[in-house]
Write a protein that holds these residues in place. Structure first.
Motif, PDB file in Angstrom:
ATOM      1  N   GLY A  28       0.871  -1.129   0.113  1.00 55.15           N
ATOM      2  CA  GLY A  28      -0.095  -0.030   0.093  1.00 55.15           C
ATOM      3  C   GLY A  28       0.850   1.255  -0.025  1.00 55.15           C
ATOM      4  N   VAL A  29       2.152   1.319   0.680  1.00 61.83           N
ATOM      5  CA  VAL A  29       2.695   2.484   0.561  1.00 61.83           C
ATOM      6  C   VAL A  29       3.464   2.505  -0.616  1.00 61.83           C
ATOM      7  N   LEU A  30       3.795   1.510  -1.415  1.00 62.09           N
ATOM      8  CA  LEU A  30       4.391   1.388  -2.654  1.00 62.09           C
ATOM      9  C   LEU A  30       3.323   2.138  -3.648  1.00 62.09           C
ATOM     10  N   VAL A  31       2.113   1.570  -3.350  1.00 58.57           N
ATOM     11  CA  VAL A  31       1.122   2.312  -4.261  1.00 58.57           C
ATOM     12  C   VAL A  31       0.654   3.733  -4.084  1.00 58.57           C
ATOM     13  N   GLU A  32       1.024   4.203  -2.951  1.00 56.00           N
ATOM     14  CA  GLU A  32       0.867   5.739  -2.462  1.00 56.00           C
ATOM     15  C   GLU A  32       2.012   5.943  -3.471  1.00 56.00           C
ATOM     16  N   ALA A  33       3.020   5.707  -3.582  1.00 55.77           N
ATOM     17  CA  ALA A  33       4.328   6.187  -4.301  1.00 55.77           C
ATOM     18  C   ALA A  33       4.309   6.300  -5.508  1.00 55.77           C
ATOM     19  N   PHE A  34       3.810   5.222  -6.384  1.00 59.77           N
ATOM     20  CA  PHE A  34       3.838   5.057  -7.845  1.00 59.77           C
ATOM     21  C   PHE A  34       2.390   5.298  -8.626  1.00 59.77           C
ATOM     22  N   ALA A  35       1.445   5.051  -7.778  1.00 55.22           N
ATOM     23  CA  ALA A  35       0.246   4.839  -8.673  1.00 55.22           C
ATOM     24  C   ALA A  35      -0.391   6.010  -8.885  1.00 55.22           C
ATOM     25  N   PRO A  36      -1.217   6.299 -10.185  1.00 54.80           N
ATOM     26  CA  PRO A  36      -1.608   7.503 -10.431  1.00 54.80           C
ATOM     27  C   PRO A  36      -2.869   7.686  -9.162  1.00 54.80           C
ATOM     28  N   GLN A  37      -2.886   9.095  -9.022  1.00 55.31           N
ATOM     29  CA  GLN A  37      -3.991   9.247  -8.016  1.00 55.31           C
ATOM     30  C   GLN A  37      -5.509   8.841  -8.277  1.00 55.31           C
ATOM     31  N   ARG A  38      -5.804   8.764  -9.521  1.00 59.55           N
ATOM     32  CA  ARG A  38      -7.269   8.349  -9.593  1.00 59.55           C
ATOM     33  C   ARG A  38      -7.581   6.844  -9.547  1.00 59.55           C
ATOM     34  N   VAL A  39      -6.257   5.812  -9.491  1.00 58.15           N
ATOM     35  CA  VAL A  39      -6.493   4.517  -9.154  1.00 58.15           C
ATOM     36  C   VAL A  39      -6.178   4.149  -7.837  1.00 58.15           C
TER      37      VAL A  39
END
Length: 527
Positions: A28-39
């Motif tokens: 989840g931390v990696l998602v916050e760092a690399f995923a676009p905000q909309r997803v």
């Protein structure tokens, strides 16, 4: 000649439930760092639900092995996966799954319960810009996962250092989450600060107690401390003081009197979905750890320390019940109700019988389901300004604002009524089965007088639960300070969580025996 390195053997399978939850938090931390905000939100929600569901499956897969062998010592005694630990991990994963539904839900306007930018100064231009842009704090999901992972380690910890690390892992995210409410930002930040400061003091007490116990036993492992208590030679002071300080740290987490002062303020100020998660899961994890210490370390010192726990149980039941009667804010009323319930659960803890362990585990699950469901209902009942446009604002937490809710929204009010009746211990609800079980265990342990106190406190507590039911169904709606009350529409996740809470409360109330039988088989700690 140097000795050859011997790699430690790690029972990875036994760590699977915890690894799934903590691993999802890291992802989840990696998602916050690399995923676009909309997803981020859909990815984080899916990840959280899958992780908690997988943890439940992992607990079920480990169950037969633990039931046959009695348990496994993992990481050279740092963690112990026995029956109570596995049951508590499964319960935490289940309650975490239900709590995530409430945390993730959004109203029809697209707003969730969390500030668009938690770091913004309340009332500042930056906060308004963040609100208009529709920013979301999706960091909430990994924070909750880390807290849940710490909670799952807490009751399985086999030594005091692991217990302390788990305490901090579960506490630090909660300090942050308590200050992230979208509405009433100053109240939320005040709650966060109070929780952090008082939690730091409690952690210090716990750590000082652990140091004293290490000085007494020469080890931080609970099994070694338990052995050392049977051969006390002139070091009673270190032992008793250490255990008292460790218990203070745990009693703070369960909100027992006199370590309860943080509870009403934090419950009131925190985002309501986080209040429900914290009220259910933190209490479950802390009581799990307390059971291990009381039943593994304390028996040789029963006459020394049990009077202390008996006194705490009595004043917790009495203070929680009496102060809840005079509350006018529904979240503070539920906070003092939770304090009273901590006293009822302590009745089972101090029984010092095997049935005491199983009854406490049952009570914690029944209380957790009703608590998450109750706060989920609170999160949907909102104030509406009487001015032009009738804007929906914060939760309607004043008791008078709930007048007539049952006439306008009978299904929602009916679900809330069921949760209140379960808290009150009315027959055919899970709360009644839980109270009956802990009181029966206390009688078996020779504490009939304590049961009398508990029954009287339970009878008194019925007043403030029934008062709210009467207010919802038998009182006409009234406005308060130019405002009216409404139930907001949401995406439906909160409705699902409330439904699960209703099913669990009715199911455990009508058919408690199957679960109680399973818990009775699992209620054995290994050193």
């Amino acid at each position: 000649m140097t000795a050859a390195f011997v790699a430690p053997e790690i029972a990875w399978a036994q760590l699977t439930p915890v690894l799934l939850v903590l691993g999802a938090g890291v992802i989840g931390v990696l998602v916050e760092a690399f995923a676009p905000q909309r997803v981020r939100r859909p990815v984080q929600l899916t990840l959280s639900l899958v992780a908690t569901a997988a943890a439940i499956v992992a607990v079920a897969a480990l169950w037969s092995g633990v039931r046959e062998t009695g348990g496994t010592v993992v990481l050279d005694g740092s963690m112990i996966l026995d029956g109570p630990a596995l049951v508590l991990q499964g319960m935490l994963a289940l309650l975490g799954l239900v709590a995530f539904l409430v945390i993730a839900d959004r109203t029809e306007s697209g707003e969730d319960a969390f500030a668009p930018s938690a770091s913004a100064v309340p009332g500042s231009d930056y906060e308004e810009v963040a609100r208009r842009k529709g920013l979301e704090q999706t960091e909430v999901y990994p924070l909750v996962l880390f807290a849940l992972g710490g909670m799952m380690i807490f009751p399985a910890a086999g030594d005091l250092l692991t217990l302390f690390v788990a305490l901090e892992v579960l506490s630090l995210p909660l300090y942050l989450l308590s200050g992230m409410a979208r509405r009433r930002r100053l109240l939320s930040q005040e709650a966060s600060m109070k929780y952090f400061l008082l939690g730091a003091f409690a952690s210090a007490f716990f750590l000082f107690g652990a140091a004293l116990l290490y000085g007494f036993a020469g080890s931080v492992r609970l099994a070694d401390i338990a052995v050392a208590t049977t051969t006390v030679v002139g070091m009673d002071g270190l032992l008793l003081a250490g255990l008292v300080l460790v218990l203070v740290g745990l009693l703070f987490k369960v909100g027992a009197v006199p370590f309860h002062s943080w509870t009403p303020d934090v419950y009131q100020g925190a985002p309501t979905p986080i209040t429900g998660f914290m009220a259910a899961c933190t209490k479950l994890a802390a009581f799990g750890a307390m059971l291990r210490i009381v039943y593994v370390v304390l028996p040789p010192l029963e006459w020394d320390l049990m009077p202390l726990l008996l006194g705490v149980a009595v004043i917790t039941m009495v203070v929680g019940t009496v102060v809840a009667i005079v509350q006018t804010d529904i979240k503070r009323m539920l906070a003092y109700s939770s304090i009273a319930h901590a006293g009822f659960i302590l009745v089972g803890v101090v029984a010092l019988t095997q049935s005491g362990i199983s009854s406490v585990l049952f009570y914690l699950l029944a209380y957790g389901l009703a608590t998450i469901g109750a706060f989920a209902v609170v999160s949907l009942v909102r104030e509406v300004n009487a001015g032009p446009g009738g804007a929906v604002v914060a939760e309607a937490t004043h008791l008078s604002q709930w007048s007539g809710l049952g006439q306008r929204h009978p299904v929602l009010a009916g679900a809330f009524t069921l949760f209140l009746l379960s808290f009150a211990g009315i027959p055919l609800t899970a709360g009644f089965a839980g109270k009956f079980a802990v009181f029966a265990a206390a009688i078996e342990g020779g504490l009939a007088w304590l049961v009398v106190v508990g029954v009287v406190a339970s009878a008194a507590a019925v007043f403030f639960y029934v008062r709210l039911i009467v207010l919802m169904f038998f009182t006409d709606p009234i406005g308060t300070a130019g405002e009216s009350t409404t139930v907001v529409r949401s995406e439906g996740l909160t409705t699902v969580a409330i439904g699960l809470g209703v099913l669990g409360t009715i199911g455990l109330g009508v058919f408690p025996s199957p679960l109680l039988d399973v818990l009775a088989d699992a209620a054995v700690f290994i050193p």
